[in-house]
Design a protein around this motif. Structure first.
Motif, PDB file in Angstrom:
ATOM      1  N   ASP A  46      14.490  43.041  13.314  1.00 46.90           N
ATOM      2  CA  ASP A  46      15.604  42.082  13.309  1.00 46.90           C
ATOM      3  C   ASP A  46      16.228  41.966  11.926  1.00 46.90           C
ATOM      4  O   ASP A  46      17.409  41.683  11.792  1.00 46.90           O
ATOM      5  CB  ASP A  46      15.131  40.684  13.762  1.00 46.90           C
ATOM      6  CG  ASP A  46      15.001  40.589  15.273  1.00 46.90           C
ATOM      7  OD1 ASP A  46      15.657  41.377  15.975  1.00 46.90           O
ATOM      8  OD2 ASP A  46      14.245  39.716  15.743  1.00 46.90           O
ATOM      9  N   ARG A  96      28.010  37.363  15.642  1.00 43.86           N
ATOM     10  CA  ARG A  96      26.839  36.883  16.402  1.00 43.86           C
ATOM     11  C   ARG A  96      25.601  37.557  15.848  1.00 43.86           C
ATOM     12  O   ARG A  96      25.527  38.780  15.750  1.00 43.86           O
ATOM     13  CB  ARG A  96      26.957  37.271  17.876  1.00 43.86           C
ATOM     14  CG  ARG A  96      27.830  36.378  18.690  1.00 43.86           C
ATOM     15  CD  ARG A  96      27.680  36.718  20.168  1.00 43.86           C
ATOM     16  NE  ARG A  96      26.395  36.300  20.707  1.00 43.86           N
ATOM     17  CZ  ARG A  96      26.002  36.528  21.966  1.00 43.86           C
ATOM     18  NH1 ARG A  96      26.768  37.201  22.785  1.00 43.86           N
ATOM     19  NH2 ARG A  96      24.839  36.105  22.381  1.00 43.86           N
ATOM     20  N   LYS A  98      21.044  36.792  15.484  1.00 39.64           N
ATOM     21  CA  LYS A  98      19.937  35.914  15.880  1.00 39.64           C
ATOM     22  C   LYS A  98      19.636  34.853  14.827  1.00 39.64           C
ATOM     23  O   LYS A  98      19.974  35.006  13.648  1.00 39.64           O
ATOM     24  CB  LYS A  98      18.674  36.759  16.093  1.00 39.64           C
ATOM     25  CG  LYS A  98      18.779  37.726  17.245  1.00 39.64           C
ATOM     26  CD  LYS A  98      17.461  38.475  17.391  1.00 39.64           C
ATOM     27  CE  LYS A  98      17.588  39.622  18.375  1.00 39.64           C
ATOM     28  NZ  LYS A  98      16.337  40.364  18.528  1.00 39.64           N
ATOM     29  N   ALA A 234      24.571  32.157  16.948  1.00 41.05           N
ATOM     30  CA  ALA A 234      23.708  33.016  17.758  1.00 41.05           C
ATOM     31  C   ALA A 234      24.236  33.066  19.185  1.00 41.05           C
ATOM     32  O   ALA A 234      24.013  34.024  19.912  1.00 41.05           O
ATOM     33  CB  ALA A 234      22.276  32.492  17.750  1.00 41.05           C
ATOM     34  N   ASN A 255      28.448  41.957  16.541  1.00 43.65           N
ATOM     35  CA  ASN A 255      27.485  41.456  17.527  1.00 43.65           C
ATOM     36  C   ASN A 255      26.164  42.189  17.346  1.00 43.65           C
ATOM     37  O   ASN A 255      26.048  43.356  17.689  1.00 43.65           O
ATOM     38  CB  ASN A 255      28.020  41.650  18.950  1.00 43.65           C
ATOM     39  CG  ASN A 255      27.081  41.043  19.984  1.00 43.65           C
ATOM     40  OD1 ASN A 255      26.057  40.454  19.631  1.00 43.65           O
ATOM     41  ND2 ASN A 255      27.425  41.167  21.256  1.00 43.65           N
ATOM     42  N   MET A 257      23.390  41.103  18.742  1.00 40.88           N
ATOM     43  CA  MET A 257      22.529  40.482  19.751  1.00 40.88           C
ATOM     44  C   MET A 257      22.301  41.425  20.929  1.00 40.88           C
ATOM     45  O   MET A 257      22.704  41.145  22.048  1.00 40.88           O
ATOM     46  CB  MET A 257      23.167  39.177  20.244  1.00 40.88           C
ATOM     47  CG  MET A 257      23.487  38.173  19.165  1.00 40.88           C
ATOM     48  SD  MET A 257      22.054  37.278  18.577  1.00 40.88           S
ATOM     49  CE  MET A 257      21.798  36.103  19.883  1.00 40.88           C
ATOM     50  N   LEU A 260      18.487  38.514  22.955  1.00 37.11           N
ATOM     51  CA  LEU A 260      18.760  37.182  22.418  1.00 37.11           C
ATOM     52  C   LEU A 260      17.621  36.613  21.581  1.00 37.11           C
ATOM     53  O   LEU A 260      17.844  35.940  20.583  1.00 37.11           O
ATOM     54  CB  LEU A 260      19.099  36.223  23.571  1.00 37.11           C
ATOM     55  CG  LEU A 260      20.399  36.581  24.312  1.00 37.11           C
ATOM     56  CD1 LEU A 260      20.537  35.775  25.589  1.00 37.11           C
ATOM     57  CD2 LEU A 260      21.607  36.358  23.421  1.00 37.11           C
TER      58      LEU A 260
END
Length: 449
Positions: A46, A96, A98, A234, A255, A257, A260
């Motif tokens: 991540d 977007r 996390k 997020a 983005n 993501m 999620l």
């Protein structure tokens, strides 16, 4: 308009570029920095799955780079890598990413790069939904800008307006604010933002919800027409799309993501009756190796009742919710961040953006009704790619919410095992992943608590 901004940004950053090129013989500046100890805990993809850019690659002022490295930030996370160069050109951004993957740095760095501290005017404004998040964000900006000389002001509800008025007599280059308070200052003509060229909406979906209806429109009406707007969140519901169409000009969309939930947070549920919850919590406290935990309840009344019960069981415990006096809230938030207490019971006030690296366990004492709330709650654990666990106490009435949230988030919440593997959430037990396991990636050095 975009091209004019791009030219401006390039001209703006060229001195920094020359600085760095001219300093080829002077690379010793880095060795003179006071850098915190290296964080050697494992990190998930991540935050490690980048193209390999370094902060120096963004042509930032050296004074800003000094602040970044002294903050302990070694290299950009994916959201920072994708966002910083675009934000520096002056283009609008809709991003977007996390929870806990470095969104604050993604906009703080371009803001500070573009501020001209020789001008006594507000040049950037960051709006956030909660007072605690405002304090945290302003602190990050202050720390990053310590060699630049940019003046950062934070203003939130629940504090004395007179203090803000006094502060505004001095130079202010960037403001971090909650919507109600900044609007109050604008309507009373106490703050001039006619030259404020950058507006950041952090936790944009919350700011554009019914809770703050119409406030953002009023704030934007005070800004110049050629402003840049940066949206970070997020989750992006329809309200964000409507806002984007109304105010953003050909925004650059990011983005990150693809899924999620955070890779580093393992989720469990325990089926219990309502009257068994406190006993179950007591068992968890005795079995888990908690560094720090955040425990969520669905109402402020239950927050206080549970905190009292936990204290009676003999565990150290703070609590925080929106009905508390602001000074008390600030003290609890500060003391918990400093590690003065192991457990914090709170309402959903604390679901947004709050970044406490030491938290390795989140417990939903009351299970939330909405997937969005759940996502933000469990995102308080496993910050910045580290590992953590989320435990949900589920009653018979929660069973439908559990399945609904699992399917909406495309995630698995597993039944709680008799013994939870410490390697999933305790730093000193982290081990090397298998080659095919994307869960964790080892950073340099040996793991530490």
């Amino acid at each position: 308009m975009a091209s004019v901004k791009v030219d401006h940004a390039i001209n703006h950053s060229s001195p920094a570029t020359n600085d760095l090129k001219g300093d080829a013989h002077d690379q010793g500046w880095k060795t003179k920095l006071t850098v915190p100890p290296k964080d050697t805990r494992v990190k998930t993809s991540d935050v490690t799955n980048t193209k390999g850019n370094e902060f120096e690659d963004f042509c930032l002022k050296r004074d800003l780079l000094m602040g970044i490295f002294e903050k302990g930030w070694e290299s950009p996370s994916p959201i920072q890598e994708a966002s910083i160069p675009i934000a520096l050109t002056g283009r609008d951004i809709l991003a977007r990413a996390k929870n806990g993957t470095g969104k604050t740095g993604a906009y703080a760095i371009p803001i500070l790069e573009r501020i001209d501290n020789t001008k006594d005017e507000v040049q950037a404004m960051c709006i956030v939904p909660t007072r605690e998040l405002a304090l945290q964000t302003s602190q990050i900006l202050i720390e990053l800008s310590k060699h630049i000389g940019a003046k950062i002001m934070v203003t939130t509800g629940g504090t004395n307006l007179k203090d803000d008025i006094m502060r505004l007599y001095e130079p202010v280059h960037a403001i971090v604010a909650t919507p109600g308070r900044i609007l109050d200052l604008m309507n009373k003509n106490l703050v001039k933002i006619g030259k404020c060229g950058i507006l950041v909406l952090d936790e944009a979906d919350k700011l554009l919800s019914q809770d703050f209806k119409g406030m953002l429109d009023s704030i934007i009406s005070h800004l110049p027409n050629d402003r840049q707007i940066l949206l970070y969140s997020a989750t992006f519901p329809l309200s964000v799309e409507q806002f984007m169409r109304k105010y953003l000009q050909s925004p650059y969309e990011i983005n990150l993501m693809d899924e999620l939930t955070l890779k580093g947070v393992t989720q469990y549920y325990a089926f219990v009756q309502e009257k068994q919850k406190v006993h179950c919590l007591n068992t968890l406290f005795s079995k888990l190796q908690i560094n720090q935990s955040i425990i969520f309840c669905n109402s402020t009344q239950r927050v206080e009742l549970l905190a009292k019960k936990i204290t009676e069981l003999g565990y150290s415990c703070f609590y925080i919710h929106a009905r508390m006096n602001q000074q008390h809230r600030n003290r609890v938030f500060h003391d918990f961040r400093q590690g003065l207490c192991r457990n914090l019971v709170c309402s959903d006030l604390f679901t947004r953006g709050i970044d406490i690296q030491a938290v390795n366990v989140v417990i939903n004492f009351d299970f939330p009704k909405h997937a969005e709330t759940y996502l933000h709650r469990i995102g308080r654990s496993g910050r910045y790619g580290h590992l953590g666990i989320a435990i949900n106490l589920i009653t018979y009435d929660d069973r439908f919410s559990l399945h609904k949230i699992e399917s909406e988030l495309g995630t698995e919440i597993k039944p709680i095992p008799k013994n939870i593997d410490k390697a999933l959430y305790v730093a000193e037990f982290h081990c090397e992943p298998d080659d095919d396991d994307d869960r964790v990636q080892k950073t340099n050095g040996a793991p530490k608590a």
